[in-house]
Design a protein around this motif. Structure first.
Motif, PDB file in Angstrom:
ATOM      1  N   GLY A 185       0.820  -1.209   0.000  1.00 56.76           N
ATOM      2  CA  GLY A 185       0.000   0.000   0.000  1.00 56.76           C
ATOM      3  C   GLY A 185       0.847   1.249   0.000  1.00 56.76           C
ATOM      4  O   GLY A 185       0.508   2.253  -0.607  1.00 56.76           O
ATOM      5  N   GLY A 186       1.997   1.164   0.666  1.00 56.31           N
ATOM      6  CA  GLY A 186       2.881   2.322   0.744  1.00 56.31           C
ATOM      7  C   GLY A 186       3.425   2.716  -0.618  1.00 56.31           C
ATOM      8  O   GLY A 186       3.478   3.891  -0.960  1.00 56.31           O
ATOM      9  N   PHE A 237       2.037   2.115  -3.508  1.00 53.84           N
ATOM     10  CA  PHE A 237       0.921   2.683  -4.254  1.00 53.84           C
ATOM     11  C   PHE A 237       0.721   4.151  -3.882  1.00 53.84           C
ATOM     12  O   PHE A 237       0.570   5.015  -4.743  1.00 53.84           O
ATOM     13  CB  PHE A 237      -0.363   1.895  -3.971  1.00 53.84           C
ATOM     14  CG  PHE A 237      -1.548   2.396  -4.734  1.00 53.84           C
ATOM     15  CD1 PHE A 237      -1.789   1.970  -6.024  1.00 53.84           C
ATOM     16  CD2 PHE A 237      -2.420   3.319  -4.160  1.00 53.84           C
ATOM     17  CE1 PHE A 237      -2.877   2.446  -6.747  1.00 53.84           C
ATOM     18  CE2 PHE A 237      -3.517   3.800  -4.866  1.00 53.84           C
ATOM     19  CZ  PHE A 237      -3.740   3.366  -6.160  1.00 53.84           C
ATOM     20  N   ALA A 238       0.763   4.420  -2.585  1.00 50.81           N
ATOM     21  CA  ALA A 238       0.548   5.790  -2.103  1.00 50.81           C
ATOM     22  C   ALA A 238       1.620   6.736  -2.646  1.00 50.81           C
ATOM     23  O   ALA A 238       1.320   7.838  -3.092  1.00 50.81           O
ATOM     24  CB  ALA A 238       0.534   5.817  -0.579  1.00 50.81           C
ATOM     25  N   GLN A 273       1.044   7.422  -6.243  1.00 52.98           N
ATOM     26  CA  GLN A 273      -0.097   8.320  -6.389  1.00 52.98           C
ATOM     27  C   GLN A 273       0.306   9.769  -6.142  1.00 52.98           C
ATOM     28  O   GLN A 273      -0.204  10.693  -6.782  1.00 52.98           O
ATOM     29  CB  GLN A 273      -1.176   7.906  -5.399  1.00 52.98           C
ATOM     30  CG  GLN A 273      -2.499   8.572  -5.678  1.00 52.98           C
ATOM     31  CD  GLN A 273      -3.588   7.987  -4.826  1.00 52.98           C
ATOM     32  OE1 GLN A 273      -3.413   7.833  -3.616  1.00 52.98           O
ATOM     33  NE2 GLN A 273      -4.696   7.648  -5.436  1.00 52.98           N
ATOM     34  N   MET A 274       1.246   9.965  -5.220  1.00 56.61           N
ATOM     35  CA  MET A 274       1.707  11.328  -4.956  1.00 56.61           C
ATOM     36  C   MET A 274       2.444  11.909  -6.159  1.00 56.61           C
ATOM     37  O   MET A 274       2.297  13.083  -6.474  1.00 56.61           O
ATOM     38  CB  MET A 274       2.621  11.325  -3.734  1.00 56.61           C
ATOM     39  CG  MET A 274       1.818  11.069  -2.474  1.00 56.61           C
ATOM     40  SD  MET A 274       2.799  10.208  -1.275  1.00 56.61           S
ATOM     41  CE  MET A 274       1.510   9.612  -0.173  1.00 56.61           C
ATOM     42  N   LEU A 300       1.588  15.346  -8.151  1.00 60.89           N
ATOM     43  CA  LEU A 300       2.556  16.397  -8.456  1.00 60.89           C
ATOM     44  C   LEU A 300       2.628  16.639  -9.961  1.00 60.89           C
ATOM     45  O   LEU A 300       2.731  17.780 -10.417  1.00 60.89           O
ATOM     46  CB  LEU A 300       3.942  16.019  -7.906  1.00 60.89           C
ATOM     47  CG  LEU A 300       4.050  16.022  -6.376  1.00 60.89           C
ATOM     48  CD1 LEU A 300       5.382  15.443  -5.927  1.00 60.89           C
ATOM     49  CD2 LEU A 300       3.885  17.432  -5.821  1.00 60.89           C
ATOM     50  N   LEU A 318       0.146  16.174 -11.970  1.00 59.43           N
ATOM     51  CA  LEU A 318      -1.097  16.891 -12.283  1.00 59.43           C
ATOM     52  C   LEU A 318      -0.921  18.386 -12.069  1.00 59.43           C
ATOM     53  O   LEU A 318      -1.308  19.195 -12.924  1.00 59.43           O
ATOM     54  CB  LEU A 318      -2.240  16.383 -11.394  1.00 59.43           C
ATOM     55  CG  LEU A 318      -3.440  17.309 -11.214  1.00 59.43           C
ATOM     56  CD1 LEU A 318      -4.647  16.753 -11.926  1.00 59.43           C
ATOM     57  CD2 LEU A 318      -3.764  17.572  -9.768  1.00 59.43           C
ATOM     58  N   ALA A 319      -0.290  18.755 -10.963  1.00 62.19           N
ATOM     59  CA  ALA A 319      -0.088  20.177 -10.674  1.00 62.19           C
ATOM     60  C   ALA A 319       0.777  20.817 -11.756  1.00 62.19           C
ATOM     61  O   ALA A 319       0.466  21.905 -12.258  1.00 62.19           O
ATOM     62  CB  ALA A 319       0.556  20.343  -9.301  1.00 62.19           C
ATOM     63  N   LEU A 320       1.841  20.139 -12.133  1.00 59.06           N
ATOM     64  CA  LEU A 320       2.758  20.680 -13.141  1.00 59.06           C
ATOM     65  C   LEU A 320       2.067  20.763 -14.507  1.00 59.06           C
ATOM     66  O   LEU A 320       2.151  21.785 -15.200  1.00 59.06           O
ATOM     67  CB  LEU A 320       4.009  19.800 -13.224  1.00 59.06           C
ATOM     68  CG  LEU A 320       5.140  20.305 -14.108  1.00 59.06           C
ATOM     69  CD1 LEU A 320       5.615  21.674 -13.658  1.00 59.06           C
ATOM     70  CD2 LEU A 320       6.314  19.328 -14.081  1.00 59.06           C
ATOM     71  N   ARG A 362     -10.218  12.404 -11.125  1.00 58.84           N
ATOM     72  CA  ARG A 362     -10.468  12.436  -9.688  1.00 58.84           C
ATOM     73  C   ARG A 362     -11.744  11.675  -9.351  1.00 58.84           C
ATOM     74  O   ARG A 362     -11.861  11.055  -8.306  1.00 58.84           O
ATOM     75  CB  ARG A 362     -10.573  13.893  -9.193  1.00 58.84           C
ATOM     76  CG  ARG A 362     -10.766  14.012  -7.674  1.00 58.84           C
ATOM     77  CD  ARG A 362      -9.587  13.382  -6.940  1.00 58.84           C
ATOM     78  NE  ARG A 362      -9.830  13.048  -5.538  1.00 58.84           N
ATOM     79  CZ  ARG A 362     -10.319  11.901  -5.115  1.00 58.84           C
ATOM     80  NH1 ARG A 362     -10.679  10.962  -5.967  1.00 58.84           N
ATOM     81  NH2 ARG A 362     -10.465  11.659  -3.825  1.00 58.84           N
ATOM     82  N   TRP A 363     -12.700  11.715 -10.295  1.00 55.18           N
ATOM     83  CA  TRP A 363     -13.999  11.110 -10.005  1.00 55.18           C
ATOM     84  C   TRP A 363     -13.972   9.586 -10.115  1.00 55.18           C
ATOM     85  O   TRP A 363     -14.903   8.908  -9.684  1.00 55.18           O
ATOM     86  CB  TRP A 363     -15.077  11.716 -10.916  1.00 55.18           C
ATOM     87  CG  TRP A 363     -16.381  11.788 -10.198  1.00 55.18           C
ATOM     88  CD1 TRP A 363     -17.427  10.908 -10.329  1.00 55.18           C
ATOM     89  CD2 TRP A 363     -16.788  12.728  -9.202  1.00 55.18           C
ATOM     90  NE1 TRP A 363     -18.445  11.263  -9.481  1.00 55.18           N
ATOM     91  CE2 TRP A 363     -18.074  12.364  -8.779  1.00 55.18           C
ATOM     92  CE3 TRP A 363     -16.173  13.845  -8.617  1.00 55.18           C
ATOM     93  CZ2 TRP A 363     -18.774  13.079  -7.810  1.00 55.18           C
ATOM     94  CZ3 TRP A 363     -16.866  14.555  -7.647  1.00 55.18           C
ATOM     95  CH2 TRP A 363     -18.137  14.168  -7.261  1.00 55.18           C
ATOM     96  N   PHE A 408     -14.388   8.222  -6.797  1.00 50.41           N
ATOM     97  CA  PHE A 408     -15.665   8.431  -6.113  1.00 50.41           C
ATOM     98  C   PHE A 408     -16.790   7.606  -6.722  1.00 50.41           C
ATOM     99  O   PHE A 408     -17.836   7.422  -6.115  1.00 50.41           O
ATOM    100  CB  PHE A 408     -16.074   9.906  -6.185  1.00 50.41           C
ATOM    101  CG  PHE A 408     -15.243  10.796  -5.299  1.00 50.41           C
ATOM    102  CD1 PHE A 408     -15.006  10.455  -3.983  1.00 50.41           C
ATOM    103  CD2 PHE A 408     -14.708  11.980  -5.782  1.00 50.41           C
ATOM    104  CE1 PHE A 408     -14.245  11.266  -3.162  1.00 50.41           C
ATOM    105  CE2 PHE A 408     -13.944  12.803  -4.973  1.00 50.41           C
ATOM    106  CZ  PHE A 408     -13.714  12.447  -3.660  1.00 50.41           C
TER     107      PHE A 408
END
Lengths: 191, 158, 41
Positions: B23-24, B26-27, B30-31, B35, B37-39, B153-154, B157
């Motif tokens: 899980g770590g 994967f996390a 994902q980060m 990042l 995405l922001a760029l 993002r959806w 959800f």
């Protein structure tokens, strides 16, 4: 003492009807969360470009202070949206967030990033454009820009981690972790 | 054309073994996705808002486009690699997720647009292009990448 | 490709994309409204 006070505040917020409504809403929470994440593109996107300019990796043809000045407003606008949505996300789940080790690290990193940004701005204004046309900013400024990139990346990483329950208070953790996360009730059991 | 076999293959791949077991890991991946995405969003916003005359009006649009292109590519590669890894963890679930396909469709549309149309077009002197075409290109680009990010993002959800 | 052709392709592609996006997002909004109606009447 601080932990008890923060927890009391969180529990008080938790009694609010709006907090519960937000948490249990069909869409509202997800929308706020999505806005929070997507606004990264505005806030962090602008910040990345400014820092990359200082490092000589983007917009090298544009004077450094000019780029920083022009991107400042959209960046701060993005930041304002992130603060507001961020507060709402906290408000929806106050108790668990207060006792989240990730949230705590995130707040510390944001304070550090804020101080870094303040010093950076002060130094840039003091230089009064003396290195504006240089491809890369002076070394001290580059360190500040690199630090800014690292700190904000850390904020994103820890922010995302809040969603994971690895170190929640109800887990079996070490004394140190309980202490860092401010798990008041669990800490009491050690005494 | 049924591509289920691809998701089955991904689900059994080495990537999936890793992304499911740790899980770590994967996390962390994902980060990187976040990042990137922001760029990516930052470069798209800057270039398109410049073409629309909203931002950086006193910097030539050629300079803004040239500076953002490189970092757009970096962000694209970063989000693509991290995205494939993330997909491997939930490959079979994604196949049935409508939002995932919406994202993939808009992503493909975006790739064709950026490399097939936008870049070749903006390689011409901007002054010789119709301002209305430039505006349309900017709006199209903004809409495409917003749709990619929002539908992405959806996925979580839905 | 000539500048003129490329501009024409850009306009055509752009209009198609904007129409598709409008349809997609309208559908999303519609489904949200439907669910909210179902939930709150």
């Amino acid at each position: 003492m601080l932990n008890e006070w923060l927890l009391a505040l969180a529990r008080w917020l938790d009694t609010h009807e709006w907090s519960t409504a937000l948490h249990e809403s069909l869409y509202m929470y997800a929308w706020i969360e999505t806005t929070h994440v997507l606004t990264l593109m505005v806030f962090l996107g602008m910040l990345f470009m400014i820092d990359l300019r200082m490092l000589g990796l983007a917009f090298t043809e544009v004077p450094a202070s000019k780029l920083a000045d022009r991107l400042d407003r959209p960046m701060m606008l993005g930041f304002a949206v992130m603060v507001i949505t961020g507060f709402l996300l906290y408000y929806a789940i106050p108790e668990r967030t207060t006792q989240s080790i990730w949230f705590r690290i995130k707040v510390v990193l944001m304070i550090a990033a804020g101080i870094n940004a303040f010093l950076f701005r002060a130094k840039m204004l003091a230089a009064d454009g003396s290195w504006d046309e240089d491809r890369r900013a002076p070394k001290r400024m580059r360190v500040g820009a690199g630090l800014s990139l690292l700190l904000w990346a850390g904020v994103v990483v820890t922010g995302r981690s809040i969603a994971y329950d690895w170190f929640d208070c109800n887990k079996d953790l070490s004394y140190l972790m309980y202490w860092a996360a401010g798990c008041v009730d669990e800490l009491a059991r050690f005494e | 054309m049924d591509v289920y076999f691809f998701f089955e293959w991904l689900d059994n791949s080495f990537l999936a073994t890793m992304s499911k077991a740790y899980g770590g890991v994967f996390a962390v991946v994902q980060m990187f996705h976040l990042l990137s995405l922001a760029l990516l969003g930052g470069t798209v916003l800057l270039a398109d808002l410049r073409l629309l005359g909203v931002m950086l009006r006193d910097v030539p649009s050629r300079v803004v486009v040239a500076s953002t292109q490189r970092w757009f590519d970096v962000a694209l590669i970063g989000s693509l690699l991290s995205g494939i890894f993330m997909s491997s963890a939930v490959a079979l679930k994604l196949y049935y997720n409508e939002m995932f396909w919406a994202k993939m469709a808009s992503f493909a549309i975006g790739l064709v647009f950026v490399y097939g149309i936008r870049r070749p077009l903006l390689a011409f002197d901007h002054a010789t292009l119709s301002p209305w075409v430039l505006r349309l290109v900017a709006v199209t680009s903004l809409v495409i990448w917003f749709t990619v990010a929002a539908s992405g993002r959806w996925i979580g959800f839905s | 490709m000539s500048r003129k052709t490329l501009q024409r392709i850009a306009v055509g592609y752009g209009i198609l994309v904007l129409a598709a996006a409008a349809w997609f997002w309208a559908r999303q909004v519609q489904s949200v409204i439907e669910l909210l109606r179902l939930a709150y009447g």
